[in-house]
Enzyme design. Structure first.
Site, PDB file in Angstrom:
ATOM      1  N   GLY A  81       0.692  -1.248  -0.003  1.00 60.60           N
ATOM      2  CA  GLY A  81      -0.153   0.161  -0.012  1.00 60.60           C
ATOM      3  C   GLY A  81       0.917   1.353   0.037  1.00 60.60           C
ATOM      4  N   CYS A  82       0.387   2.401   0.368  1.00 59.25           N
ATOM      5  CA  CYS A  82       1.003   3.568   0.654  1.00 59.25           C
ATOM      6  C   CYS A  82       2.366   3.583   1.199  1.00 59.25           C
ATOM      7  CB  CYS A  82       0.114   4.730   1.253  1.00 59.25           C
ATOM      8  SG  CYS A  82       0.961   6.192   1.547  1.00 59.25           S
ATOM      9  N   PHE A  83       3.249   3.881   0.382  1.00 62.71           N
ATOM     10  CA  PHE A  83       4.898   3.977   1.116  1.00 62.71           C
ATOM     11  C   PHE A  83       4.977   4.449   2.450  1.00 62.71           C
ATOM     12  CE2 PHE A  83       6.503   6.102  -2.933  1.00 62.71           C
ATOM     13  CZ  PHE A  83       5.842   7.094  -2.593  1.00 62.71           C
ATOM     14  N   TRP A  84       4.376   5.513   2.705  1.00 60.90           N
ATOM     15  CA  TRP A  84       4.570   6.226   3.788  1.00 60.90           C
ATOM     16  C   TRP A  84       4.465   5.524   5.260  1.00 60.90           C
ATOM     17  CZ3 TRP A  84       0.700  10.654   2.424  1.00 60.90           C
ATOM     18  CH2 TRP A  84       1.177  11.508   1.348  1.00 60.90           C
TER      19      TRP A  84
END
Length: 212
Positions: A51-54
């Site tokens: 998912g979102c890499f943050w």
């Protein structure tokens, strides 16, 4: 002009051309203050897309034995893509995290456990409210041993899901790692720079059983 369905993978002929110039990379990781690119001789590398890499990057940098982490793009066609291009659905890349770790302190198996238990690996081309092929679940392996461990862990997690009344099929891709392209500087260690920033990371309440 037809709109692009970002949940569909594209072919190389349909991918954006990209560029030959790599993205500038900061010299040091802002949390660990180690090199963002160098891998010391006694360290190993793992690459995960969840998912979102943050949020995924923060999950890994918080673990003991981690030398550095980096947000980036992998698994697609467009060389040296920008975040905007990846979000367009026209590069075929996944958002991913490159993890440089000390296997004497944290094993690849432990990293796999973090991977499986902290996202939903059965959502296909999305992760929660983040929709598109860039958010797909994937493990990119760098050695035959990683490939074997990843495949075995998938089977164990699939069985654990069934035992927890979750009959969905895991959609996680396990592939040999191709080029990893670093994301723009503002995406690196994003949740350290923006502690109240968006984090879509979340597991499904299933634990990865240990190898038998």
């Amino acid at each position: 002009m037809n709109s692009i369905d970002k949940t569909q993978r594209i072919t190389q002929s349909d991918a954006l051309p990209g560029r030959s110039t790599p993205m500038p990379v900061a010299r040091l990781h802002v949390v660990h203050e180690h090199s963002m690119t160098h891998v010391p001789d006694h360290m190993s590398v793992a690459i995960f897309a969840m998912g979102c890499f943050w949020g995924a990057e923060r999950l890994f940098w918080q673990q003991p034995g981690i030398y550095s982490t980096a947000a980036g793009y992998i698994g697609g066609y467009t060389p040296n893509p920008t975040y905007r291009e990846v979000c367009s659905g026209q590069t075929d890349h996944a958002e991913a995290v490159r993890v440089v770790f000390d296997p004497a302190t944290i094993s690849y198996s432990q990293l796999l456990q973090l991977f499986w238990e902290n996202h939903d690996p059965a959502q296909g081309m999305r992760q929660g409210g983040d929709i598109g092929s860039q958010y797909r679940s994937a493990i990119y392996t760098l050695t035959p041993e990683q490939e074997q461990a990843a495949q075995a862990s998938l089977q164990r997690f699939q069985q654990a899901m069934r035992e927890n009344s979750d009959g969905r099929a895991i959609s996680t891709e396990i592939e040999p790692a191709g080029p990893f392209y670093y994301a723009e500087e503002d995406h690196q260690q994003y949740l350290h720079k923006n502690p109240n920033g968006y984090c879509g990371l979340g597991g499904i309440g299933v634990c990865l059983p240990p190898p038998r």
